[in-house]
Motif scaffolding. Structure first.
Motif, mmCIF file in Angstrom:
data_model
loop_
_atom_site.group_PDB
_atom_site.id
_atom_site.type_symbol
_atom_site.label_atom_id
_atom_site.label_comp_id
_atom_site.label_asym_id
_atom_site.label_seq_id
_atom_site.Cartn_x
_atom_site.Cartn_y
_atom_site.Cartn_z
ATOM 1 N N THR A 164 0.815 -1.221 0.000
ATOM 2 C CA THR A 164 0.000 0.000 0.000
ATOM 3 C C THR A 164 0.845 1.265 0.000
ATOM 4 O OG1 THR A 164 -0.144 -0.069 2.406
ATOM 5 C CG2 THR A 164 -1.917 -1.128 1.171
ATOM 6 N N VAL A 165 2.047 1.199 0.529
ATOM 7 C CA VAL A 165 2.942 2.357 0.586
ATOM 8 C C VAL A 165 4.241 1.981 -0.125
ATOM 9 C CG1 VAL A 165 4.195 3.915 2.110
ATOM 10 C CG2 VAL A 165 1.968 3.070 2.806
ATOM 11 N N THR A 166 4.704 2.850 -1.004
ATOM 12 C CA THR A 166 5.938 2.548 -1.725
ATOM 13 C C THR A 166 7.144 2.687 -0.805
ATOM 14 O OG1 THR A 166 6.188 4.825 -2.460
ATOM 15 C CG2 THR A 166 4.949 3.359 -3.898
ATOM 16 N N THR A 167 8.212 2.028 -1.162
ATOM 17 C CA THR A 167 9.416 2.072 -0.333
ATOM 18 C C THR A 167 10.041 3.463 -0.318
ATOM 19 O OG1 THR A 167 10.746 1.315 -2.200
ATOM 20 C CG2 THR A 167 9.953 -0.350 -0.669
ATOM 21 N N SER A 168 9.845 4.232 -1.376
ATOM 22 C CA SER A 168 10.401 5.589 -1.398
ATOM 23 C C SER A 168 9.705 6.505 -0.408
ATOM 24 C CB SER A 168 10.308 6.171 -2.808
ATOM 25 O OG SER A 168 8.960 6.289 -3.207
ATOM 26 N N ASN A 196 19.359 22.800 15.996
ATOM 27 C CA ASN A 196 18.729 21.485 16.064
ATOM 28 C C ASN A 196 17.204 21.606 16.054
ATOM 29 O OD1 ASN A 196 21.232 20.340 16.128
ATOM 30 N ND2 ASN A 196 21.251 20.022 18.338
ATOM 31 N N GLN A 197 16.680 22.657 16.681
ATOM 32 C CA GLN A 197 15.244 22.898 16.631
ATOM 33 C C GLN A 197 14.802 23.142 15.197
ATOM 34 O OE1 GLN A 197 14.504 26.201 19.222
ATOM 35 N NE2 GLN A 197 14.806 25.020 21.091
ATOM 36 N N LEU A 198 15.587 23.923 14.473
ATOM 37 C CA LEU A 198 15.294 24.196 13.076
ATOM 38 C C LEU A 198 15.347 22.909 12.254
ATOM 39 C CD1 LEU A 198 14.734 26.249 10.826
ATOM 40 C CD2 LEU A 198 17.204 26.545 10.620
ATOM 41 N N ALA A 199 16.316 22.067 12.533
ATOM 42 C CA ALA A 199 16.439 20.798 11.816
ATOM 43 C C ALA A 199 15.237 19.896 12.088
ATOM 44 C CB ALA A 199 17.729 20.093 12.212
ATOM 45 N N ILE A 200 14.753 19.878 13.316
ATOM 46 C CA ILE A 200 13.586 19.070 13.660
ATOM 47 C C ILE A 200 12.352 19.586 12.927
ATOM 48 C CG2 ILE A 200 12.007 18.447 15.537
ATOM 49 C CD1 ILE A 200 14.499 18.405 17.372
ATOM 50 N N VAL A 201 12.171 20.885 12.896
ATOM 51 C CA VAL A 201 11.024 21.475 12.200
ATOM 52 C C VAL A 201 11.096 21.173 10.706
ATOM 53 C CG1 VAL A 201 9.932 23.660 11.567
ATOM 54 C CG2 VAL A 201 10.612 23.258 13.921
ATOM 55 N N MET A 202 12.283 21.306 10.127
ATOM 56 C CA MET A 202 12.436 21.022 8.702
ATOM 57 C C MET A 202 12.181 19.548 8.403
ATOM 58 S SD MET A 202 15.705 23.439 7.830
ATOM 59 C CE MET A 202 15.937 22.771 6.203
ATOM 60 N N THR A 203 12.574 18.663 9.303
ATOM 61 C CA THR A 203 12.328 17.237 9.127
ATOM 62 C C THR A 203 10.838 16.934 9.171
ATOM 63 O OG1 THR A 203 14.455 16.724 10.153
ATOM 64 C CG2 THR A 203 12.856 14.939 10.031
ATOM 65 N N ILE A 204 10.130 17.564 10.098
ATOM 66 C CA ILE A 204 8.683 17.367 10.190
ATOM 67 C C ILE A 204 8.007 17.875 8.919
ATOM 68 C CG2 ILE A 204 6.608 18.090 11.421
ATOM 69 C CD1 ILE A 204 8.322 18.042 13.996
ATOM 70 N N ILE A 205 8.430 19.030 8.422
ATOM 71 C CA ILE A 205 7.876 19.571 7.167
ATOM 72 C C ILE A 205 8.145 18.602 6.016
ATOM 73 C CG2 ILE A 205 8.074 21.423 5.471
ATOM 74 C CD1 ILE A 205 8.541 23.329 7.862
ATOM 75 N N ALA A 206 9.347 18.047 5.968
ATOM 76 C CA ALA A 206 9.692 17.101 4.902
ATOM 77 C C ALA A 206 8.819 15.851 4.994
ATOM 78 C CB ALA A 206 11.162 16.717 4.989
ATOM 79 N N LEU A 207 8.555 15.368 6.192
ATOM 80 C CA LEU A 207 7.691 14.199 6.350
ATOM 81 C C LEU A 207 6.276 14.486 5.873
ATOM 82 C CD1 LEU A 207 8.868 12.817 9.795
ATOM 83 C CD2 LEU A 207 9.224 11.812 7.545
ATOM 84 N N VAL A 208 5.791 15.681 6.159
ATOM 85 C CA VAL A 208 4.454 16.063 5.691
ATOM 86 C C VAL A 208 4.422 16.118 4.170
ATOM 87 C CG1 VAL A 208 2.768 17.943 5.654
ATOM 88 C CG2 VAL A 208 3.820 17.261 7.810
ATOM 89 N N LEU A 209 5.469 16.686 3.575
ATOM 90 C CA LEU A 209 5.513 16.791 2.113
ATOM 91 C C LEU A 209 5.645 15.426 1.444
ATOM 92 C CD1 LEU A 209 7.721 19.973 1.662
ATOM 93 C CD2 LEU A 209 5.249 19.755 1.322
ATOM 94 N N ILE A 210 6.350 14.508 2.072
ATOM 95 C CA ILE A 210 6.493 13.170 1.510
ATOM 96 C C ILE A 210 5.133 12.466 1.493
ATOM 97 C CG2 ILE A 210 7.395 10.846 1.984
ATOM 98 C CD1 ILE A 210 9.985 12.171 2.882
ATOM 99 N N ASN A 211 4.339 12.701 2.526
ATOM 100 C CA ASN A 211 3.039 12.037 2.614
ATOM 101 C C ASN A 211 1.976 12.678 1.751
ATOM 102 O OD1 ASN A 211 3.602 9.936 4.414
ATOM 103 N ND2 ASN A 211 3.692 11.395 6.081
ATOM 104 N N ALA A 212 2.234 13.887 1.261
ATOM 105 C CA ALA A 212 1.193 14.575 0.474
ATOM 106 C C ALA A 212 1.098 14.055 -0.923
ATOM 107 C CB ALA A 212 1.508 16.062 0.430
#
Length: 55
Positions: free
Chosen positions: A5-9, A39-55
């Protein structure tokens, strides 16, 4: 079966980046660690990237 159901990428970046974010949040909440500004900025950017990957 889950990769049918979810691709490996999508699955592997979510797993690896998501675990890093959760470890940092746990360290903040449980051990009261101070997280530096970059590091706070990196965490926020990672969360944004995860949201974009799921969109």
């Amino acid at each position: 079966m889950s990769l049918d159901t979810v691709t490996t990428s999508v699955a592997f970046p979510i797993y690896s980046a998501g675990s890093i974010v959760l470890i940092n949040i746990d360290g903040l909440l449980i051990y009261r660690q101070k997280i530096e500004r970059k590091n706070q900025l990196a965490i926020v950017m990672t969360i944004i990237a995860l949201v974009l990957i799921n969109a």
